[in-house]
Write a protein that holds these residues in place. Structure first.
Motif, PDB file in Angstrom:
ATOM      1  N   ILE A   5      11.362   0.541   1.092  1.00 35.61           N
ATOM      2  CA  ILE A   5      11.147   1.976   0.875  1.00 35.61           C
ATOM      3  C   ILE A   5      12.150   2.781   1.683  1.00 35.61           C
ATOM      4  O   ILE A   5      12.190   2.666   2.910  1.00 35.61           O
ATOM      5  N   ALA A   6      12.926   3.559   0.969  1.00 32.02           N
ATOM      6  CA  ALA A   6      13.882   4.405   1.692  1.00 32.02           C
ATOM      7  C   ALA A   6      13.156   5.657   2.177  1.00 32.02           C
ATOM      8  O   ALA A   6      12.137   6.048   1.623  1.00 32.02           O
ATOM      9  N   THR A  11       2.531   3.102  -0.543  1.00 32.75           N
ATOM     10  CA  THR A  11       3.260   3.789   0.535  1.00 32.75           C
ATOM     11  C   THR A  11       4.371   4.636  -0.057  1.00 32.75           C
ATOM     12  O   THR A  11       4.592   5.773   0.329  1.00 32.75           O
ATOM     13  N   TYR A  12       5.043   4.054  -1.043  1.00 35.91           N
ATOM     14  CA  TYR A  12       6.113   4.778  -1.703  1.00 35.91           C
ATOM     15  C   TYR A  12       5.575   6.062  -2.337  1.00 35.91           C
ATOM     16  O   TYR A  12       6.131   7.147  -2.168  1.00 35.91           O
ATOM     17  N   MET A  13       4.460   5.904  -3.068  1.00 35.47           N
ATOM     18  CA  MET A  13       3.856   7.058  -3.734  1.00 35.47           C
ATOM     19  C   MET A  13       3.477   8.132  -2.715  1.00 35.47           C
ATOM     20  O   MET A  13       3.652   9.319  -2.936  1.00 35.47           O
ATOM     21  N   LEU A  34      10.733  -4.971   8.780  1.00 41.67           N
ATOM     22  CA  LEU A  34      11.780  -5.343   7.834  1.00 41.67           C
ATOM     23  C   LEU A  34      11.350  -5.053   6.397  1.00 41.67           C
ATOM     24  O   LEU A  34      12.107  -4.518   5.596  1.00 41.67           O
ATOM     25  N   HIS A  35      10.105  -5.401   6.086  1.00 41.22           N
ATOM     26  CA  HIS A  35       9.612  -5.193   4.719  1.00 41.22           C
ATOM     27  C   HIS A  35       9.648  -3.715   4.347  1.00 41.22           C
ATOM     28  O   HIS A  35      10.181  -3.339   3.310  1.00 41.22           O
ATOM     29  N   LEU A  36       9.099  -2.880   5.215  1.00 46.05           N
ATOM     30  CA  LEU A  36       9.052  -1.449   4.883  1.00 46.05           C
ATOM     31  C   LEU A  36      10.452  -0.843   4.849  1.00 46.05           C
ATOM     32  O   LEU A  36      10.775  -0.024   3.987  1.00 46.05           O
TER      33      LEU A  36
END
Ligand SMILES: [Fe+2]
Ligand SMILES: [Fe+2]
Lengths: 312, 224
Positions: free
Chosen positions: B128-129, B17-19, B122-124
């Motif tokens: 990940i900002a 997701t970050y990528m 909460l996790h996301l």
């Protein structure tokens, strides 16, 4: 009046500061917003703005009132075989504009039936289920969708939904209906002020206006609207008048933490910072030494954010 | 109670997701590739949930169709798609036997299952900002128009339109899917149309029901 109370988020933030087992809401905008809290180990004190909202809170959140009994279901959720005489119907002015004639027949019948219900708590459940049905009919009508579901069927369905909503609920909940002037601070670790910023008429407000008119047995929406406005005046706080802040600090007297929650729409966060947060910080300065602001994006395209401001 | 398997998945998904969000800004041609990667990861969530079809992809496409027809802008559609793909990511943080349960989940287990909305958000949000509203949309994908959903019991237009769309697309896709604990609910498309209409104003936003009917009430959408 858009306000998203994110209870689990509020408690994540509060638990970092102190452990709290009792919560006081000097106002609440809608009964179901308290569902999450009332299913947990908190004792709640909740003050409703108008009488019908207090009734909804009792019917949907206080588990000790139970659900609508089978006996009453059979007796009061009957099917109307033949259309009723519309000239006798106190809500006939709403015909075709807001409700169809079958729906009006049932609104007439249900209101009469409610008075026949002996136990008050059972009657309140019945009233409050009609509130949900009116909401369902009005919102479909606004989109020109005519639901296939017959009124007595929808009544049965809503009574079942109420039953599952209420089941297993043993919240310690105290419900009042007082103006902010009359209201005393409660012994609670946390006081929460849900702020409604704009006063334009949302569909939920329209629904309340319809419901109050229906419960009072007339179809005069303007009258209902005026009465609601008079009630609401007792809950208005003018951000520009520093005297009004006295109410906040008065109601927070016993609380270790005070929380203000609101949903900001159509305006950038900096606006709220200048117009709302700074004056509030000033008002609470003598009572609490720390404050913390949290915010979440809801929809950047419309500048919609949810805010949480804690004083401790 | 997070198993090693779940932990590896969570790390993998977070990284992808970050990528995706990182590269989205820099290299446009890579966007499609990473969308496909997210598709792949989302299919693992589908497997865990016991779906017999690519549920996440299906709801993302369905949500996209409804969102486009509702006039959402490009930014809103982008968040809608990402949140639709990852809506159930919080389930990876729950015990696996809960999801594989062959009985209908009730009582405390149901309460636990319902936390997947909060866990996913909460996790996301913490990992990940720059995801903007995506975590909020994941939080609210089980809210109902009538205010009787979860976790916050938002009602009507309080629920952001993208979350209302995901919720509807999710339910429509689930209507003709087989799950571990139940057989297919509706096989025929006319039965699905009747069910969606029945739930208009209860579970679903009537405006979105209307839009869905106007675009031909799609259930299973073909990949473009
Ligand atoms: Fe879900
Ligand atoms: Fe799903």
């Amino acid at each position: 009046m858009t306000l998203r109370l994110q209870s689990a988020w509020l408690f994540e933030a509060v638990s970092e500061i102190a452990s709290v087992d009792s919560v006081f809401f000097p106002v609440i905008h809608r009964f179901s917003a308290l569902n999450w809290l009332s299913r947990r180990e908190f004792s709640l004190s909740v003050n409703a703005v108008i009488a019908s909202q207090a009734m909804l809170l009792r019917a949907w959140l206080d588990g000790k009132n139970g659900s609508f009994s089978d006996k009453n279901r059979q007796k009061f959720n009957q099917q109307i075989k033949n259309p009723l005489d519309m000239s006798m119907n106190p809500f006939r002015a709403w015909k075709d504009r807001w409700f169809d004639s079958q729906q009006l027949d049932y609104l007439f019948y249900w209101r009469e039936a409610a008075f026949e219900i002996e136990e008050e708590s059972q009657r309140e459940i019945f009233w409050s289920v009609v509130y949900q049905i009116m909401s369902y009919w009005l919102s479909n009508r606004a989109c020109e969708i005519s639901p296939d579901c017959h009124p007595d069927e929808i009544m049965g369905l809503m009574l079942s939904r109420h039953q599952s909503f209420i089941s297993g609920r043993d919240a310690k909940i105290e419900i009042t209906n007082q103006s902010l002037d009359e209201l005393e601070a409660k012994k609670a670790g946390l006081v929460v002020f849900p702020l409604s910023l704009a006063d334009d008429e949302t569909p939920e407000v329209t629904l309340q206006i319809f419901f109050d008119a229906w419960q009072n047995g007339h179809d005069d929406l303007e009258l209902s609207r005026r009465e609601r406005r008079v009630q609401l005046r007792k809950f208005q706080i003018n951000i520009e008048r520093s005297n009004d802040y006295y109410l906040f600090t008065k109601l927070a007297t016993n609380a270790q933490i005070a929380a203000l929650v609101w949903s900001g729409i159509d305006l950038p966060p900096t606006f709220y910072e200048q117009q709302l947060i700074r004056p509030l910080q000033k008002a609470f300065e003598e009572r609490y030494s720390n404050s913390r602001l949290l915010m979440k994006a809801v929809d950047r395209s419309s500048d919609a954010y949810d805010y949480l401001l804690l004083f401790y | 109670m997070i198993t090693v398997f779940n932990a590896v998945l969570i790390i993998l998904i977070t990284w992808l997701t970050y990528m995706y969000f990182d590269l989205r800004e820099k290299v446009t041609p890579a966007q499609d590739r990473y969308l496909q990667l997210i598709d792949g990861v989302a299919s693992i969530i589908d497997c865990l949930e016991g779906y017999d079809k690519p549920h996440s992809q299906e709801i993302a496409r369905l949500a996209d169709q409804i969102g486009t027809a509702s006039g959402l802008n490009a930014e809103q559609l982008q968040s809608l798609r990402a949140a639709a793909m990852l809506h159930d990511i919080g389930e990876l943080l729950l015990p696996r036997n809960l999801l594989k349960s062959e009985k209908k989940i009730a009582g405390d287990d149901l309460e636990l299952l319902r936390t997947h909305t909060l866990l996913g958000e909460l996790h996301l949000r913490t990992q990940i900002a720059g995801l903007d509203e995506v975590p909020s949309l994941i939080r609210w994908h089980h809210e109902r128009w009538d205010g009787l959903g979860y976790p916050d019991n938002l009602k009507g237009e309080e629920i952001p339109v993208a979350a209302r769309i995901i919720s509807m697309a999710d339910s429509i896709s689930a209507m003709n899917a087989k799950r571990a604990y139940r057989s297919r609910q509706f096989a025929k498309s006319e039965d699905i149309v009747a069910e969606v209409k029945r739930l208009s104003g209860l579970q679903f936003d009537p405006q979105l029901v209307k839009i869905w009917l106007e675009i031909g009430s799609p259930v299973e959408t073909k990949q473009k």
